[in-house]
Design an enzyme around this catalytic site. Sequence first.
Site, PDB file in Angstrom:
ATOM      1  N   ASP A   1       4.902 -14.290  12.033  1.00  0.00           N
ATOM      2  CA  ASP A   1       3.558 -14.753  11.715  1.00  0.00           C
ATOM      3  C   ASP A   1       2.578 -13.600  11.932  1.00  0.00           C
ATOM      4  O   ASP A   1       2.158 -13.330  13.059  1.00  0.00           O
ATOM      5  CB  ASP A   1       3.235 -15.946  12.621  1.00  0.00           C
TER       6      ASP A   1
ATOM      7  N   HIS B   1      -2.418  10.588   0.392  1.00  0.00           N
ATOM      8  CA  HIS B   1      -2.469   9.180   0.000  1.00  0.00           C
ATOM      9  C   HIS B   1      -2.565   9.037  -1.518  1.00  0.00           C
ATOM     10  O   HIS B   1      -1.830   8.275  -2.125  1.00  0.00           O
ATOM     11  CB  HIS B   1      -3.654   8.495   0.673  1.00  0.00           C
TER      12      HIS B   1
ATOM     13  N   GLU C   1       0.822  -1.218   0.000  1.00  0.00           N
ATOM     14  CA  GLU C   1       0.000   0.000   0.000  1.00  0.00           C
ATOM     15  C   GLU C   1       0.853   1.264   0.000  1.00  0.00           C
ATOM     16  O   GLU C   1       1.724   1.429   0.866  1.00  0.00           O
ATOM     17  CB  GLU C   1      -0.919  -0.015   1.236  1.00  0.00           C
TER      18      GLU C   1
ATOM     19  N   LYS D   1      -6.972  -0.680  11.868  1.00  0.00           N
ATOM     20  CA  LYS D   1      -6.387  -1.138  10.596  1.00  0.00           C
ATOM     21  C   LYS D   1      -5.200  -0.236  10.263  1.00  0.00           C
ATOM     22  O   LYS D   1      -4.161  -0.695   9.797  1.00  0.00           O
ATOM     23  CB  LYS D   1      -7.449  -1.110   9.490  1.00  0.00           C
TER      24      LYS D   1
HETATM   25  P1  NDP Z   1      10.455 -22.717  15.817  1.00  0.00           P
HETATM   26  O1  NDP Z   1      10.052 -24.005  16.375  1.00  0.00           O
HETATM   27  O2  NDP Z   1      10.767 -22.645  14.357  1.00  0.00           O
HETATM   28  O3  NDP Z   1      11.725 -22.134  16.572  1.00  0.00           O
HETATM   29  C1  NDP Z   1      11.807 -21.977  17.936  1.00  0.00           C
HETATM   30  C2  NDP Z   1      13.053 -22.674  18.382  1.00  0.00           C
HETATM   31  O4  NDP Z   1      14.225 -21.898  18.103  1.00  0.00           O
HETATM   32  C3  NDP Z   1      13.101 -22.854  19.857  1.00  0.00           C
HETATM   33  O5  NDP Z   1      12.284 -23.920  20.250  1.00  0.00           O
HETATM   34  C4  NDP Z   1      14.581 -23.122  20.090  1.00  0.00           C
HETATM   35  O6  NDP Z   1      14.825 -24.490  19.829  1.00  0.00           O
HETATM   36  C5  NDP Z   1      15.245 -22.312  18.990  1.00  0.00           C
HETATM   37  N1  NDP Z   1      15.960 -21.138  19.498  1.00  0.00           N
HETATM   38  C6  NDP Z   1      17.201 -20.731  19.091  1.00  0.00           C
HETATM   39  N2  NDP Z   1      17.559 -19.618  19.744  1.00  0.00           N
HETATM   40  C7  NDP Z   1      16.573 -19.296  20.588  1.00  0.00           C
HETATM   41  C8  NDP Z   1      16.374 -18.217  21.509  1.00  0.00           C
HETATM   42  N3  NDP Z   1      17.282 -17.274  21.712  1.00  0.00           N
HETATM   43  N4  NDP Z   1      15.201 -18.160  22.187  1.00  0.00           N
HETATM   44  C9  NDP Z   1      14.250 -19.103  21.979  1.00  0.00           C
HETATM   45  N5  NDP Z   1      14.394 -20.157  21.129  1.00  0.00           N
HETATM   46  C10 NDP Z   1      15.536 -20.250  20.422  1.00  0.00           C
HETATM   47  O7  NDP Z   1       9.355 -21.572  16.059  1.00  0.00           O
HETATM   48  P2  NDP Z   1       8.393 -21.224  17.225  1.00  0.00           P
HETATM   49  O8  NDP Z   1       8.252 -22.298  18.255  1.00  0.00           O
HETATM   50  O9  NDP Z   1       8.777 -19.883  17.705  1.00  0.00           O
HETATM   51  O10 NDP Z   1       7.001 -21.143  16.464  1.00  0.00           O
HETATM   52  C11 NDP Z   1       6.761 -20.141  15.507  1.00  0.00           C
HETATM   53  C12 NDP Z   1       6.167 -20.779  14.273  1.00  0.00           C
HETATM   54  O11 NDP Z   1       5.011 -21.532  14.619  1.00  0.00           O
HETATM   55  C13 NDP Z   1       5.723 -19.765  13.263  1.00  0.00           C
HETATM   56  O12 NDP Z   1       6.144 -20.189  11.989  1.00  0.00           O
HETATM   57  C14 NDP Z   1       4.194 -19.821  13.344  1.00  0.00           C
HETATM   58  O13 NDP Z   1       3.622 -19.471  12.114  1.00  0.00           O
HETATM   59  C15 NDP Z   1       3.947 -21.256  13.695  1.00  0.00           C
HETATM   60  N6  NDP Z   1       2.709 -21.627  14.357  1.00  0.00           N
HETATM   61  C16 NDP Z   1       1.793 -20.698  14.834  1.00  0.00           C
HETATM   62  C17 NDP Z   1       0.653 -21.089  15.455  1.00  0.00           C
HETATM   63  C18 NDP Z   1      -0.280 -20.047  15.992  1.00  0.00           C
HETATM   64  O14 NDP Z   1       0.031 -18.870  15.981  1.00  0.00           O
HETATM   65  N7  NDP Z   1      -1.447 -20.394  16.524  1.00  0.00           N
HETATM   66  C19 NDP Z   1       0.325 -22.520  15.648  1.00  0.00           C
HETATM   67  C20 NDP Z   1       1.382 -23.397  15.158  1.00  0.00           C
HETATM   68  C21 NDP Z   1       2.504 -22.964  14.544  1.00  0.00           C
HETATM   69  P3  NDP Z   1      16.141 -25.225  20.408  1.00  0.00           P
HETATM   70  O15 NDP Z   1      16.305 -24.726  21.801  1.00  0.00           O
HETATM   71  O16 NDP Z   1      15.805 -26.644  20.321  1.00  0.00           O
HETATM   72  O17 NDP Z   1      17.282 -24.806  19.500  1.00  0.00           O
END
Ligand code: NDP
Length: 429
Positions: free
Chosen positions: A285, A383, A82, A269
């Site tokens: 997301d 706009h 936009e 919005k």
């Molecule tokens: P991921 O599972 O992709 O990544 C999170 C992982 O990153 C953590 O579990 C951890 O795993 C690792 N990590 C590395 N560095 C860090 C840090 N500094 N802090 C925290 N974690 C870290 O993503 P999310 O669990 O965040 O989920 C987001 C995704 O889920 C999005 O794509 C979303 O679209 C989707 N989603 C959304 C839903 C909703 O909104 N209702 C439902 C289902 C999915 P490790 O410690 O093992 O390395």
Amino acid sequence: MKSSRISGFYKKTVDERKRIIKEMYPFTEEELEEINSNAPLTVDTADKMIENVVGTFQLPLGLGLNFLINGKEYIVPMVIEEASVVASASHIAKIVRDAGGFTADSSERVMIGQIQVIGCQDFYKAKAQILKQKQALIQAANDAFPSIVARGGGAEDLDVRILNEEADSKYSTMLVVHLYVNTVDAMGANLINTMAESIAPLIEEITEGKVYLRILSNLADRSLARARCVIPPHLLTTGDFSGEEVRDGVIHAYEFAASDPYRAVTHNKGIMNGIDPVVIATGNDWRAVEAGAHAYAVKDGKYGSMTTWSKDLEGNLVGEIELPMSIGTVGGATRVHPMAKHALQLLDVKSAKELAQVIVSVGLAQNLGALKALATDGIQKGHMSLHSRSVAIAAGATGEMIDIIAEELVKLKDIRVGKAKELVEKIKI
Ligand code: NDP
């Protein structure tokens, strides 16, 4: 030295803008090329991200300038189709910068996992039993995802609610366990869902009920980000409108949104016009953020404004925003989409908390941009002139013809595709 105050950036060519950014950031030539490339997300990567891939879909990436938040300079990547949004955010950020900048903060980053239990013999007894076993359940949740505990986060608390206990409720009575999880720098959906699923059998055992849903809540009201600005009226002077008139117009516009959902939804919005582009640019997301923000706008029992605007004792305009921000600097597409990686580099944020603060500041700026325009010249003036190039393209203009026709439309004060088509035909002849 990085500064987000770059005079005349909008007048430069894309190549000149890239050069300015290169001078400020340690980007390699390859990274710069990726930033300007038409297909930075390869079909191969896209095919690993979602299903049934046949290609990729690009959107414009612009830079929101002039942002000073908690004394730190931010050049804000914004992905949006936009016209006028990036210009408006940058314009207001400059005013706020001249007033000292935004101040922003955030709550702890605690997200909520929900576990739904149906069919308990005695819901109150089941609730008491769960609360009795709270520590064991938190431990079990953390055992299911030890890496997040090692990162300083993990499940921290647990709560139980009973829904639909009224005898005349048309819905089943249910017990809902809320698991509160510190997700550190991740949005945390996947890790919370894993935890919720892993403790479900234990919850069934304790409650003697049946678990159905196990999923995070997008009403992330324990992961709030806030921003505030205080603007002396003289900085708001616009054309023939005094700063005081603009300030009062903005406050009345806010009061309208606060008292009428028909207005509030458009007002909000406009706020999401600022928020979504940063959420998208950083690979987050945006549906999750949108859902949480709109639900939070009903926190007082009625859908209302996501911001507040008021006047302080010195007559300054005071703007505030507070929203749930379920975003991350890791996880999801943040490190998968090449442009999201670069967007995070450009932003130079150190944590998800900091990113959340930038996002709500942009939302607050965008809101003021819209309210200021609405309370003065009206939204169409600024706009439509910025939209004129899209109108020219929609009418079939190409190359140099786009700017010529856009300028003519603005001059004629007739920014319509129909008029643009007439001009295209004339030029072709
Ligand atoms: P991921 O599972 O992709 O990544 C999170 C992982 O990153 C953590 O579990 C951890 O795993 C690792 N990590 C590395 N560095 C860090 C840090 N500094 N802090 C925290 N974690 C870290 O993503 P999310 O669990 O965040 O989920 C987001 C995704 O889920 C999005 O794509 C979303 O679209 C989707 N989603 C959304 C839903 C909703 O909104 N209702 C439902 C289902 C999915 P490790 O410690 O093992 O390395």
